[in-house]
Design a protein around this motif. Sequence first.
Motif, mmCIF file in Angstrom:
data_model
loop_
_atom_site.group_PDB
_atom_site.id
_atom_site.type_symbol
_atom_site.label_atom_id
_atom_site.label_comp_id
_atom_site.label_asym_id
_atom_site.label_seq_id
_atom_site.Cartn_x
_atom_site.Cartn_y
_atom_site.Cartn_z
ATOM 1 N N ALA A 314 -3.693 38.154 -9.205
ATOM 2 C CA ALA A 314 -2.611 38.801 -8.453
ATOM 3 C C ALA A 314 -2.936 40.246 -8.094
ATOM 4 O O ALA A 314 -2.271 40.839 -7.239
ATOM 5 C CB ALA A 314 -1.313 38.740 -9.244
ATOM 6 N N HIS A 315 -3.935 40.827 -8.742
ATOM 7 C CA HIS A 315 -4.347 42.205 -8.472
ATOM 8 C C HIS A 315 -5.819 42.175 -8.061
ATOM 9 O O HIS A 315 -6.679 41.783 -8.855
ATOM 10 C CB HIS A 315 -4.150 43.098 -9.705
ATOM 11 N N GLN A 316 -6.093 42.585 -6.825
ATOM 12 C CA GLN A 316 -7.438 42.437 -6.276
ATOM 13 C C GLN A 316 -7.970 43.754 -5.731
ATOM 14 O O GLN A 316 -7.209 44.582 -5.218
ATOM 15 C CB GLN A 316 -7.445 41.383 -5.165
ATOM 16 N N VAL A 317 -9.300 43.888 -5.813
ATOM 17 C CA VAL A 317 -10.038 44.993 -5.199
ATOM 18 C C VAL A 317 -11.049 44.390 -4.242
ATOM 19 O O VAL A 317 -11.820 43.504 -4.620
ATOM 20 C CB VAL A 317 -10.744 45.853 -6.265
ATOM 21 N N TRP A 318 -11.014 44.842 -2.995
ATOM 22 C CA TRP A 318 -12.001 44.428 -2.006
ATOM 23 C C TRP A 318 -12.880 45.639 -1.692
ATOM 24 O O TRP A 318 -12.377 46.715 -1.369
ATOM 25 C CB TRP A 318 -11.338 43.943 -0.726
ATOM 26 N N ILE A 319 -14.183 45.459 -1.770
ATOM 27 C CA ILE A 319 -15.118 46.562 -1.515
ATOM 28 C C ILE A 319 -16.071 46.139 -0.403
ATOM 29 O O ILE A 319 -16.793 45.150 -0.532
ATOM 30 C CB ILE A 319 -15.905 46.932 -2.781
ATOM 31 N N ALA A 320 -16.050 46.886 0.694
ATOM 32 C CA ALA A 320 -16.868 46.569 1.862
ATOM 33 C C ALA A 320 -17.814 47.725 2.143
ATOM 34 O O ALA A 320 -17.381 48.850 2.400
ATOM 35 C CB ALA A 320 -15.976 46.308 3.079
ATOM 36 N N GLY A 321 -19.108 47.446 2.086
ATOM 37 C CA GLY A 321 -20.113 48.457 2.391
ATOM 38 C C GLY A 321 -20.869 48.097 3.650
ATOM 39 O O GLY A 321 -21.496 47.034 3.718
ATOM 40 N N GLY A 322 -20.811 48.946 4.671
ATOM 41 C CA GLY A 322 -21.548 48.691 5.906
ATOM 42 C C GLY A 322 -21.088 47.418 6.584
ATOM 43 O O GLY A 322 -19.894 47.140 6.701
ATOM 44 N N VAL A 323 -22.081 46.578 7.000
ATOM 45 C CA VAL A 323 -21.742 45.331 7.681
ATOM 46 C C VAL A 323 -21.147 44.313 6.724
ATOM 47 O O VAL A 323 -20.662 43.257 7.138
ATOM 48 C CB VAL A 323 -22.992 44.760 8.384
ATOM 49 N N GLY A 324 -21.125 44.636 5.421
ATOM 50 C CA GLY A 324 -20.453 43.790 4.437
ATOM 51 C C GLY A 324 -18.958 43.716 4.641
ATOM 52 O O GLY A 324 -18.263 42.974 3.947
ATOM 53 N N ILE A 325 -18.446 44.456 5.600
ATOM 54 C CA ILE A 325 -17.016 44.411 5.914
ATOM 55 C C ILE A 325 -16.630 43.114 6.630
ATOM 56 O O ILE A 325 -15.445 42.756 6.697
ATOM 57 C CB ILE A 325 -16.623 45.620 6.782
ATOM 58 N N THR A 326 -17.608 42.369 7.146
ATOM 59 C CA THR A 326 -17.319 41.223 8.006
ATOM 60 C C THR A 326 -16.379 40.199 7.372
ATOM 61 O O THR A 326 -15.387 39.816 7.996
ATOM 62 C CB THR A 326 -18.634 40.551 8.435
#
Length: 434
Positions: A314-326
């Motif tokens: 229920a508690h999430q962290v999304w981490i996007a680096g560079g093109v890893g945002i896709t």
Amino acid sequence: MGPAVILALVAAYGIFWYLARPASEPVLGHVGQLFGGESVLLYSIALVLVSTLPHVEPVFGGIDHAAIWHRRVAITATVLLLPHIEMASNPEATSLGKTLAVVAICGLTALAVWAILPRWRTMLPAPVRQLVVATLQTRPARLLARLLGGYERWRGFHRLTGLFLAAGFLHGLLDASAFEAVPALRWSYVAIGGTGLAFYAYRELLARRFLPHHDYQVAAVRPVAPDLLEVALRPLGRPLAFKPGQFAMVYLETADGWQRHPFSISGPAPEGGISITVKALGDHTTRLPDVVQPGMPAVVGGPYGRFDRHRGTAHQVWIAGGVGITPFLSWLRSLDGELQEDVHLFVTSAGQSPFADEITAIARNHPRLAVHLVDTGRDGRLTPEAVIAAVDTEPRHLSVFMGGPDAMLRQFRKGFRAAGVRRANIHREYFQWR
């Protein structure tokens, strides 16, 4: 489950082979032959892992994870050839068997070295890296790079894996002295080698007849940043049914001919169909803006991958680096209704993210989505400690989803584990088919 199955097969085969040793067979030579048998087993497993059969994906948590293990077991199999060569000499070996052994060893070793070369920076200490960089600038090194070519040439050579395995397999049938005394060893060897070669034949000759492929057309090519563009693909027939976060194998007819590459699906396209986001990383993707134009045909295979936010807590962290945002763009663009989880999205980039405005606009409609835009030039590099400090949740209750450069994600995984995030709750997108 998948890695455990591999280890169990390798251990069981080794125990069986050693216990079945004929009394007349020297221990050293028998162990040397065992290394050869284990190498054939691992290469057969490697061919199963890249067969793209749907049953392989759930066992490894995604075909991208299976591809990672394909590379690992193939390199291990190549390393096992060294003690096999040293210990398993047979004075009665046939000339054909010797020739096949040389073909197999040279071919498989070349494949392993060529697969490792693109990752040399992550395998060497900093002082050695500087020396290698200087060496790569020399004329002989540039000539070698030109001869090796790029991704397509490597892929074409990689498709010969099964032929090199067949050569090694036949060498074992002809020259393994233990097979004459213990037929069970021969038939177990035939079973493992035959399985791998059968999967190879399926992939090369039959897979394209059974795997779903969808006809598309390039609808638009939009530059997003100097080294980043989005390609919109419009379906010409039955569209691809995908889950947000998955990726596809995209075949594009470009000005340089047909090109094949895996791309994450960044969500539905405004023109209808799907969007893929392309960063200029390699020889193929660097030239895409020049050779891909609207109206060109495309074929999309898949989808693949199990990078799914619904697997989180229920508690999430999304981490996007560079093109890893896709994949995260795909999640955001596909939101239907309110988010059921509390999400902190961290987007880290050199300069402002080209998707900052879009992400901020989406977040305004979702109160449970908190966006953190990190400009590494202004704010410094994002760290696991900074993420934990910004999220008001006990680490053991967090699920972490990450996409980006491999070195960054390995550092973050280590940091989150040290902070108390459960191993099962840390998910990352493996986007390394090569």
